[in-house]
Design an enzyme around this catalytic site. Structure first.
Site, mmCIF file in Angstrom:
data_model
loop_
_atom_site.group_PDB
_atom_site.id
_atom_site.type_symbol
_atom_site.label_atom_id
_atom_site.label_comp_id
_atom_site.label_asym_id
_atom_site.label_seq_id
_atom_site.Cartn_x
_atom_site.Cartn_y
_atom_site.Cartn_z
ATOM 1 N N CYS A 124 3.224 13.353 -13.576
ATOM 2 C CA CYS A 124 4.199 12.387 -14.137
ATOM 3 C C CYS A 124 4.647 11.495 -13.381
ATOM 4 C CB CYS A 124 5.323 13.419 -14.483
ATOM 5 S SG CYS A 124 6.197 14.048 -12.907
ATOM 6 N N HIS A 173 0.744 -1.306 -0.095
ATOM 7 C CA HIS A 173 0.055 -0.093 -0.236
ATOM 8 C C HIS A 173 0.997 1.462 0.019
ATOM 9 C CE1 HIS A 173 -3.498 -2.739 1.725
ATOM 10 N NE2 HIS A 173 -3.169 -2.630 0.281
#
Ligand code: BJW
Length: 251
Positions: free
Chosen positions: A137, A126
């Site tokens: 980006c 996670h």
């Protein structure tokens, strides 16, 4: 029954722990509880931040709707984490890393405490609270422990967000695949301090079991995986992992 001595560790687990070569450990928030990190669920409660349940504030929708609020929640948690240290359970697992010839540590935690304790090659399913990621980006940036985080992306100038996996988001590329491969190969699988409610992480012990592994759960409470486990050790990870190690020395 609360276990207090190593001799109470089931003999079958002692044997497996002594002889296994390929071991997988899946951890969740409970392993950091004894360090002082609040869990998300457990004890009949669920974490709330400024009136918002954590699965609302830690969601992909909230990043789109109110990124500053998401940062506020994560800044608050990093603030708590700064003064916390790994506990006996994190340290025991570092020892296991060197004991077994093929060892895989998979964590759902974003707190970085396994690495702080000395664990290497941790699969972070996670993400990490100590990284930020550009929303455009996707460049990632480490967040310094003792300094302000960057506000905007140094590459393209767009906004940064926490580099964590929120509800409804995909896991980091390859993380689940690597973990699932190790789960399918392991002989012994420990499930430590997780409510086992969140997928796909909770499927890893199921994969291990299907492929013949011996499953051991360590948790003060029962979980949906408890019935699948060969051994359920009821109690705190910081106490029980040490007992498992001691039981091996005695056998
Ligand atoms: C102790 C202790 C002590 C206390 N010692 N123990 C299949 C079926 C149904 C739903 C889904 C499914 N597959 C996917 C889903 C959707 C969803 C999901 O699982 N939902 C369920 C809740 C119903 N999963 C996702 O969205 C995942 N993404 C995904 O699947 O992508 C593909 C996809 C995308 C889109 C559509 C469909 C598929 C992503 C999940 C990301 C989870 N993110 C969070 C937040 C991270 C950021 C943040 O930190 O805020 O991760 S949620 C939160 O839960 C956090 C944790 O890592 C995660 C697991 O919690 P954990 O670690 O188990 O902690 P707790 O608090 O729940 O439990 C603590 C335990 O410790 C308790 O049991 C205590 O008893 C115990 N304990 N003290 C040992 N001392």
């Amino acid at each position: 029954m609360q276990l207090t001595t190593a001799s109470q560790i089931p003999v079958e687990l002692q044997k497996r722990f002594s002889t296994a070569q390929r071991v997988l450990v899946l951890t969740g928030a409970g392993i950091s509880a004894e360090s002082g990190v609040p869990t998300f669920r457990g004890g009949g409660n669920s974490a709330v931040w400024k009136g918002l349940p954590f699965d609302v504030i830690s969601s992909a929708q909230m990043v789109k709707r109110d990124l500053p609020a998401v940062w506020e929640w994560f800044d608050y948690r990093r603030g708590i984490l700064k003064s916390l240290a790994p506990n006996a359970a994190h340290k025991a697992i570092v020892g296991w890393q060197n004991k077994f010839s093929e060892f895989t540590l998979v964590t759902q935690n974003v707190d970085g405490l396994h690495q702080y304790a000395g664990a290497t090659d941790v699969i972070e399913m996670h993400g990490s609270i100590w990284r930020a990621r550009c929303i455009s980006c996707h460049t990632t940036f480490e967040i310094p422990r003792n300094d302000r985080r960057q506000e905007d992306c140094a590459s393209c100038g767009d906004h940064l967000r926490p580099d964590v996996v929120l509800f409804g988001e995909m896991l980091p590329t390859g993380a689940f695949e690597r973990a699932a491969e190790a789960a399918a190969k392991c002989e012994l699988c420990f499930v430590i301090g997780t409510s086992a409610l969140v997928y796909p992480a909770a499927s890893l012990p199921e994969i291990a079991k299907t492929n013949g592994a011996f499953l051991c759960e360590v948790n003060p409470e029962r979980t949906p995986l408890s019935d699948l486990c060969d051994v359920v050790l009821t109690g705190k990870a910081g106490e029980l992992l040490d007992l498992i190690e001691l039981s091996e020395l005695k056998s």
